[in-house]
Design a protein around this motif. Structure first.
Motif, PDB file in Angstrom:
ATOM      1  N   HIS A 193       0.834  -0.932  -0.052  1.00 31.01           N
ATOM      2  CA  HIS A 193      -0.234  -0.061   0.487  1.00 31.01           C
ATOM      3  C   HIS A 193       0.866   0.664   0.470  1.00 31.01           C
ATOM      4  N   GLN A 194       2.083   0.866  -0.200  1.00 31.13           N
ATOM      5  CA  GLN A 194       3.334   2.396  -0.313  1.00 31.13           C
ATOM      6  C   GLN A 194       3.008   3.277   1.177  1.00 31.13           C
ATOM      7  N   ILE A 195       2.942   2.135   2.169  1.00 31.47           N
ATOM      8  CA  ILE A 195       2.893   3.732   3.035  1.00 31.47           C
ATOM      9  C   ILE A 195       3.750   2.791   4.375  1.00 31.47           C
ATOM     10  N   LEU A 196       5.029   2.343   4.161  1.00 30.60           N
ATOM     11  CA  LEU A 196       5.924   1.509   5.184  1.00 30.60           C
ATOM     12  C   LEU A 196       6.802   2.790   5.197  1.00 30.60           C
ATOM     13  N   GLU A 197       6.957   4.063   4.639  1.00 31.08           N
ATOM     14  CA  GLU A 197       7.897   4.944   5.175  1.00 31.08           C
ATOM     15  C   GLU A 197       7.226   5.308   6.241  1.00 31.08           C
ATOM     16  N   PRO A 198       7.953   6.562   6.732  1.00 29.54           N
ATOM     17  CA  PRO A 198       7.112   7.551   8.013  1.00 29.54           C
ATOM     18  C   PRO A 198       6.082   8.366   8.308  1.00 29.54           C
ATOM     19  N   GLU A 199       6.635   8.900   6.591  1.00 23.27           N
ATOM     20  CA  GLU A 199       5.338  10.189   6.660  1.00 23.27           C
ATOM     21  C   GLU A 199       4.241   9.331   5.887  1.00 23.27           C
ATOM     22  N   ALA A 200       4.662   8.374   5.024  1.00 19.72           N
ATOM     23  CA  ALA A 200       3.515   8.019   3.857  1.00 19.72           C
ATOM     24  C   ALA A 200       2.686   7.444   5.396  1.00 19.72           C
ATOM     25  N   PHE A 201       3.327   6.488   6.370  1.00 22.11           N
ATOM     26  CA  PHE A 201       2.351   5.748   7.134  1.00 22.11           C
ATOM     27  C   PHE A 201       1.718   6.712   8.072  1.00 22.11           C
ATOM     28  N   GLN A 202       2.394   8.066   8.477  1.00 22.81           N
ATOM     29  CA  GLN A 202       1.407   8.925   9.591  1.00 22.81           C
ATOM     30  C   GLN A 202       0.664   9.155   9.029  1.00 22.81           C
ATOM     31  N   THR A 203       0.531   9.845   7.544  1.00 24.72           N
ATOM     32  CA  THR A 203      -0.510  10.398   7.082  1.00 24.72           C
ATOM     33  C   THR A 203      -1.322   9.293   6.233  1.00 24.72           C
ATOM     34  N   TYR A 204      -1.257   7.812   6.694  1.00 27.96           N
ATOM     35  CA  TYR A 204      -2.560   6.517   6.361  1.00 27.96           C
ATOM     36  C   TYR A 204      -3.036   6.682   7.834  1.00 27.96           C
ATOM     37  N   LEU A 205      -2.069   6.725   8.855  1.00 29.23           N
ATOM     38  CA  LEU A 205      -3.328   6.761  10.241  1.00 29.23           C
ATOM     39  C   LEU A 205      -4.133   7.966  10.708  1.00 29.23           C
ATOM     40  N   SER A 206      -3.569   8.989   9.870  1.00 30.58           N
ATOM     41  CA  SER A 206      -4.279  10.341  10.190  1.00 30.58           C
ATOM     42  C   SER A 206      -5.088  10.914   9.747  1.00 30.58           C
ATOM     43  N   SER A 207      -5.948  10.250   8.487  1.00 27.04           N
ATOM     44  CA  SER A 207      -6.888   9.863   7.218  1.00 27.04           C
ATOM     45  C   SER A 207      -7.572   9.511   8.398  1.00 27.04           C
ATOM     46  N   SER A 208      -7.590   8.216   9.656  1.00 28.29           N
ATOM     47  CA  SER A 208      -8.784   7.955   9.968  1.00 28.29           C
ATOM     48  C   SER A 208      -9.166   8.372  11.564  1.00 28.29           C
ATOM     49  N   GLU A 209     -10.553   8.664  11.336  1.00 23.25           N
ATOM     50  CA  GLU A 209     -10.274   9.737  13.000  1.00 23.25           C
ATOM     51  C   GLU A 209     -10.137   9.043  14.193  1.00 23.25           C
ATOM     52  N   ALA A 210      -9.793   7.525  13.802  1.00 24.30           N
ATOM     53  CA  ALA A 210      -9.571   7.075  15.603  1.00 24.30           C
ATOM     54  C   ALA A 210      -7.572   7.058  15.530  1.00 24.30           C
ATOM     55  N   ASP A 211      -7.161   7.581  14.102  1.00 21.93           N
ATOM     56  CA  ASP A 211      -5.159   6.990  14.359  1.00 21.93           C
ATOM     57  C   ASP A 211      -5.215   5.785  14.637  1.00 21.93           C
ATOM     58  N   TYR A 212      -5.727   5.053  13.977  1.00 22.98           N
ATOM     59  CA  TYR A 212      -4.909   3.928  14.080  1.00 22.98           C
ATOM     60  C   TYR A 212      -6.104   3.254  12.562  1.00 22.98           C
ATOM     61  N   ARG A 213      -5.233   2.027  11.948  1.00 30.66           N
ATOM     62  CA  ARG A 213      -6.199   1.076  11.250  1.00 30.66           C
ATOM     63  C   ARG A 213      -6.059  -0.064  11.819  1.00 30.66           C
ATOM     64  N   VAL A 214      -7.049  -1.146  11.147  1.00 29.24           N
ATOM     65  CA  VAL A 214      -6.825  -2.508  11.341  1.00 29.24           C
ATOM     66  C   VAL A 214      -6.771  -2.831  10.352  1.00 29.24           C
ATOM     67  N   ILE A 215      -5.724  -4.954  10.369  1.00 29.79           N
ATOM     68  CA  ILE A 215      -5.023  -5.401   9.118  1.00 29.79           C
ATOM     69  C   ILE A 215      -5.585  -6.595   9.855  1.00 29.79           C
ATOM     70  N   THR A 216      -5.822  -7.396   8.478  1.00 29.05           N
ATOM     71  CA  THR A 216      -5.929  -8.903   9.325  1.00 29.05           C
ATOM     72  C   THR A 216      -4.754  -9.218   7.876  1.00 29.05           C
ATOM     73  N   LEU A 217      -4.031 -10.431   8.965  1.00 28.61           N
ATOM     74  CA  LEU A 217      -3.141 -11.346   8.401  1.00 28.61           C
ATOM     75  C   LEU A 217      -3.586 -12.271   7.539  1.00 28.61           C
ATOM     76  N   SER A 218      -2.765 -13.673   7.186  1.00 27.88           N
ATOM     77  CA  SER A 218      -3.367 -14.611   6.836  1.00 27.88           C
ATOM     78  C   SER A 218      -3.890 -15.831   7.679  1.00 27.88           C
ATOM     79  N   ASP A 219      -3.821 -16.044   8.991  1.00 32.03           N
ATOM     80  CA  ASP A 219      -4.288 -16.506   9.472  1.00 32.03           C
ATOM     81  C   ASP A 219      -6.229 -15.836  10.019  1.00 32.03           C
TER      82      ASP A 219
END
Length: 187
Positions: free
Chosen positions: A72-98
């Motif tokens: 999702h091209q959000i590994l770098e700190p600035e991109a990751f911070q932007t990704y989080l701040s675009s959510s009202e809760a300042d966090y995101r949830v992902i699902t892993l292989s299991d």
């Protein structure tokens, strides 16, 4: 406590959130210095937390999270911070292989900006109180070191001397502490 076996930029506390890691920790700490052990247990804190019981190792969890961030091209700190701040809760949830769900937050440790922990009530997790988890870890270590099964006396000695917690009046087979002791028992 630094977990150098977990690749950057992941900040993950396996002693607090990963059953397999905790089992290995218990095995390794049976002969540890009490002050070192107590200091490590204090890092667990005192609130509620989610403990991952699944089969993915800490390395696999970190690797899959990094792959998600790269995809999702959000590994770098600035991109990751932007990704989080675009959510009202300042966090995101992902699902892993299991099919387990994991929360991504901003990490405050330099070089580890991706703070990762199991999502509340996710598949392959249980919700526990930190003091109960610390007690179960400490009692399992004491039982290994003394080569005796846990009993109320051992539990209260560990709670008072190692964890500075009040004694428990009863130790019942159906209690969460009993079940957690069995779950964490080093195999």
């Amino acid at each position: 406590m630094r977990y150098t076996d977990i690749p950057a930029p992941i900040l993950f506390h396996p002693l607090k959130h990963h059953l397999g890691y905790i089992r290995e920790f218990i095995k390794k700490q049976a002969t540890a210095e009490e002050t070192t052990l107590v200091a490590q247990l204090k890092t667990i804190g005192s609130s509620q937390l989610d403990l991952y019981l699944g089969e993915l190792s800490t390395q696999q969890i970190a690797h899959e999270t990094i792959l998600y961030l790269q995809k999702h091209q959000i590994l770098e700190p600035e991109a990751f911070q932007t990704y989080l701040s675009s959510s009202e809760a300042d966090y995101r949830v992902i699902t892993l292989s299991d099919e387990s769900s994991w929360v991504l937050r901003w990490g405050v440790v330099e070089g580890r900006h991706v703070h990762l922990h199991p999502a509340r009530y996710s598949q392959h997790t249980i919700r526990v109180k930190a003091n109960t988890l610390k007690t179960a870890i400490a009692v399992n270590i004491a039982a290994l070191g003394n080569q005796q099964p846990p009993d109320l006396q051992m539990i209260n000695r560990v709670r008072q001397q190692w964890l500075n917690l009040p004694p428990v009046p009863l130790f019942l087979p159906q209690s969460l502490l009993h079940n957690l002791l069995l779950l964490l028992k080093a195999r």
